[in-house]
Motif scaffolding. Structure first.
Motif, short mmCIF file in Angstrom:
data_model
loop_
_atom_site.label_atom_id
_atom_site.label_comp_id
_atom_site.label_asym_id
_atom_site.label_seq_id
_atom_site.Cartn_x
_atom_site.Cartn_y
_atom_site.Cartn_z
N ASP A 1 -3.90 -9.33 30.14
CA ASP A 1 -4.99 -10.29 30.14
C ASP A 1 -5.34 -10.64 28.70
O ASP A 1 -5.80 -9.79 27.94
N ILE A 2 -5.10 -11.89 28.32
CA ILE A 2 -5.33 -12.29 26.93
C ILE A 2 -6.80 -12.30 26.55
O ILE A 2 -7.13 -12.34 25.37
N GLU A 3 -7.68 -12.27 27.53
CA GLU A 3 -9.12 -12.26 27.23
C GLU A 3 -9.64 -10.85 26.98
O GLU A 3 -10.74 -10.68 26.49
N ALA A 4 -8.85 -9.83 27.30
CA ALA A 4 -9.29 -8.45 27.13
C ALA A 4 -9.31 -8.07 25.65
O ALA A 4 -8.61 -8.67 24.83
N GLN A 5 -10.12 -7.06 25.33
CA GLN A 5 -10.13 -6.55 23.96
C GLN A 5 -8.80 -5.87 23.67
O GLN A 5 -8.02 -5.58 24.56
N SER A 6 -8.57 -5.58 22.40
CA SER A 6 -7.34 -4.90 22.01
C SER A 6 -7.21 -3.58 22.74
O SER A 6 -8.19 -2.92 23.06
N ILE A 7 -5.98 -3.18 22.96
CA ILE A 7 -5.70 -1.95 23.69
C ILE A 7 -6.14 -0.74 22.85
O ILE A 7 -5.97 -0.73 21.64
N SER A 8 -6.71 0.25 23.51
CA SER A 8 -7.21 1.43 22.81
C SER A 8 -6.13 2.51 22.72
O SER A 8 -5.14 2.48 23.46
N LEU A 9 -6.35 3.48 21.85
CA LEU A 9 -5.43 4.59 21.70
C LEU A 9 -5.30 5.38 23.01
O LEU A 9 -4.20 5.78 23.40
N ASP A 10 -6.41 5.58 23.71
CA ASP A 10 -6.37 6.28 24.99
C ASP A 10 -5.53 5.52 26.01
O ASP A 10 -4.77 6.12 26.78
N GLU A 11 -5.64 4.20 26.02
CA GLU A 11 -4.84 3.39 26.94
C GLU A 11 -3.36 3.45 26.58
O GLU A 11 -2.51 3.54 27.47
#
Length: 168
Positions: A47-57
């Protein structure tokens, strides 16, 4: 050196599974020794609207990524897997990447194109299946298969505490 077909196969398999996991496979590269290469996989949210991916993700998705690469068994011996976010210097490789990040400053390298190989300028986007770049007051167009590498060049504004990378 690793065969481009091996990298293409890894990308193909990971992209199929990435959609099911709501993950965008940004880039895959294989570096290091032939006997024990390192496979670098950069991921982000689909999803391009989502925030950047986190380290946990990133950590949560590393398991299925490693399992899929093991299943296709692209290397005769062991390999090291590195999964990360795309970072500020995000690589662009697909038409949708060049459309999504239009307006950003990019560094692009290609085979000799009009007497030069490296270009840094504003990404216009995709037009007529070509990547369009404004560089040094000129407009350049590149077919996707002419591009060796293209990355976003983050613009750091030291007067404020954030970079100016546009994400559409």
């Amino acid at each position: 050196m690793v065969n481009e077909a091996v990298v293409a196969r890894i990308i193909e398999v990971l992209e199929q599974a990435g959609e099911q996991n709501n993950i965008d496979i940004v880039d895959v590269e294989v570096v290091g020794a032939t006997k024990n290469p390192t496979v670098r996989v950069r991921i982000d949210h689909l999803d391009i609207e989502a925030q950047s991916i986190s380290l946990d993700e990133v950590a949560a998705h590393t398991g299925w990524i490693g399992d899929l690469i093991d299943q296709i068994d692209p290397f005769p011996d062991a390999f090291t897997l590195e999964v990360s976010s795309p970072g500020l210097s995000r690589p662009l490789r697909r038409a949708k990447d060049f459309e999504r990040f239009a307006g950003n400053t990019v560094a692009l390298s290609t085979n000799a194109h009009e007497g030069r190989r490296r270009f840094t300028g504003e990404l216009v986007g995709m037009e007529h299946e070509k990547v369009v770049l404004l560089c040094d007051g000129e407009r350049y167009e590149f077919a996707l298969d002419e591009i060796n590498r293209c990355t976003i060049k983050p613009d750091f504004d030291f007067k404020s505490s954030s970079s100016k990378t546009k994400n559409k």
